[in-house]
Design a protein around this motif. Sequence first.
Motif, short mmCIF file in Angstrom:
data_model
loop_
_atom_site.label_atom_id
_atom_site.label_comp_id
_atom_site.label_asym_id
_atom_site.label_seq_id
_atom_site.Cartn_x
_atom_site.Cartn_y
_atom_site.Cartn_z
N LEU A 95 1.18 0.07 6.86
CA LEU A 95 -0.10 0.73 6.65
C LEU A 95 -0.70 1.07 8.01
O LEU A 95 -0.51 0.34 8.99
N THR B 30 0.81 -1.22 0.00
CA THR B 30 0.00 0.00 0.00
C THR B 30 0.84 1.27 0.00
O THR B 30 0.29 2.37 -0.08
N CYS B 31 2.17 1.17 0.07
CA CYS B 31 3.01 2.38 0.08
C CYS B 31 3.03 3.06 -1.28
O CYS B 31 3.42 4.23 -1.38
N LEU C 93 -1.47 6.08 4.61
CA LEU C 93 -1.72 5.14 3.53
C LEU C 93 -1.05 5.68 2.26
O LEU C 93 -0.60 6.81 2.22
#
Length: 283
Positions: free
Chosen positions: A89, A11-12, A120
Motif C-alpha cells: 500500500l 488493500t490490493c 491503493l
Amino acid sequence: MPKVKIFADSTCDLPQEWIRDYGIGIIPLYVTFGDTTYRDGVDISVAELYAKVDKTGSLPKTAAPSPADFVQAFSPDIEAGRDIVYISLSSELSSTYQNALIAAEEFPEGKVTVVDSLNLSTGIGLQVMKAVKAAEAGKSAREIAELVTSVRPLVETEFVIDSLDYLYKGGRCSGMQNLVGSLLKIRPVIKVIDGKMTPAYKVRGKREKALEQMLNNALVNRDQMDPDLIFVTHSMADEDAQELKRILKEKTGASEVAVSDAGCVISSHCGAKTIGILYVKKP
C-alpha cells in the motif's frame, strides 16, 4: 513453482480466487472497533464492517501490519528457498511499506524486495498481477521489482465516492461540507496522484451522472490503455460495477475487465457504493 513469491497486503482488493489460483501471499491490515481488532478480510467482512458503523455511529481505526507480522508471513517461503517481492500500500497512506522494510532486514540481503505501489486497492492489484506473470515467466526478484517500478506511474486510479458521510466521519471533510454536499447531492471523485488520495473534481446531481463522467474519463484514454486488464472495483455496488464492466469491455476491447470488491480498509475510508475504474496506460 516460480522461484519468486509475490506478496501484497489486503488493500490490493484482488478477487479471492485470483489470490488462490496465482498463489499470492496476502498480509492483512487491521481494523479496530473500540477494544476489538480484526484482520481485514479474515476476521471481518465489509458487510459486517458497515453494520458495526451503523450500530456505533463511528468509523473503525485502521492500522498497518507490524514488522513481526511480515516476518511471520515471509519466513515459510524464505525457508523453502524462494525469494520474495512484496508490493505495498502507498507509503503516503500507511506505515505498511516502512514496516515491511524493517521486516526485510531480518532476512539475508536480497531475499525480500519491498516495492512501494504508491497506490491503493486494485491500483496495487494491477501491479501485483504484472509481478505474478513475470514470476511465472522465471524473472528474478530484481527484474520483477524493476518491472513494477516502471509500471507504477502508468496506473490510473479514479473512484466516485457516493456520500461524504465516511469522509466526514474520518475527519477528511468538515461538518458544513458534509451538510452542504448532502443537500446538493455532491459526489466527490478521488484520484490517486503521487501516492496520495487527491480530490479530482465533484459531480453534482444523480449518481448516474458521476459514474458516466468517470467512465468517459477512462474512455478518453482507451487507445492508451494496456489491453491486458482493467479493474472495476467497488464497495457494495455490484450492479453498477457489472454495467461499467459491460461498457468497458465493449468500448475498449480489453482482454479482461474484472470486477473486484473493495476490502474493509478501503471501505472504511470511502463508504458504501464507492466505485472505481483502474487500469494501466501503455508506456
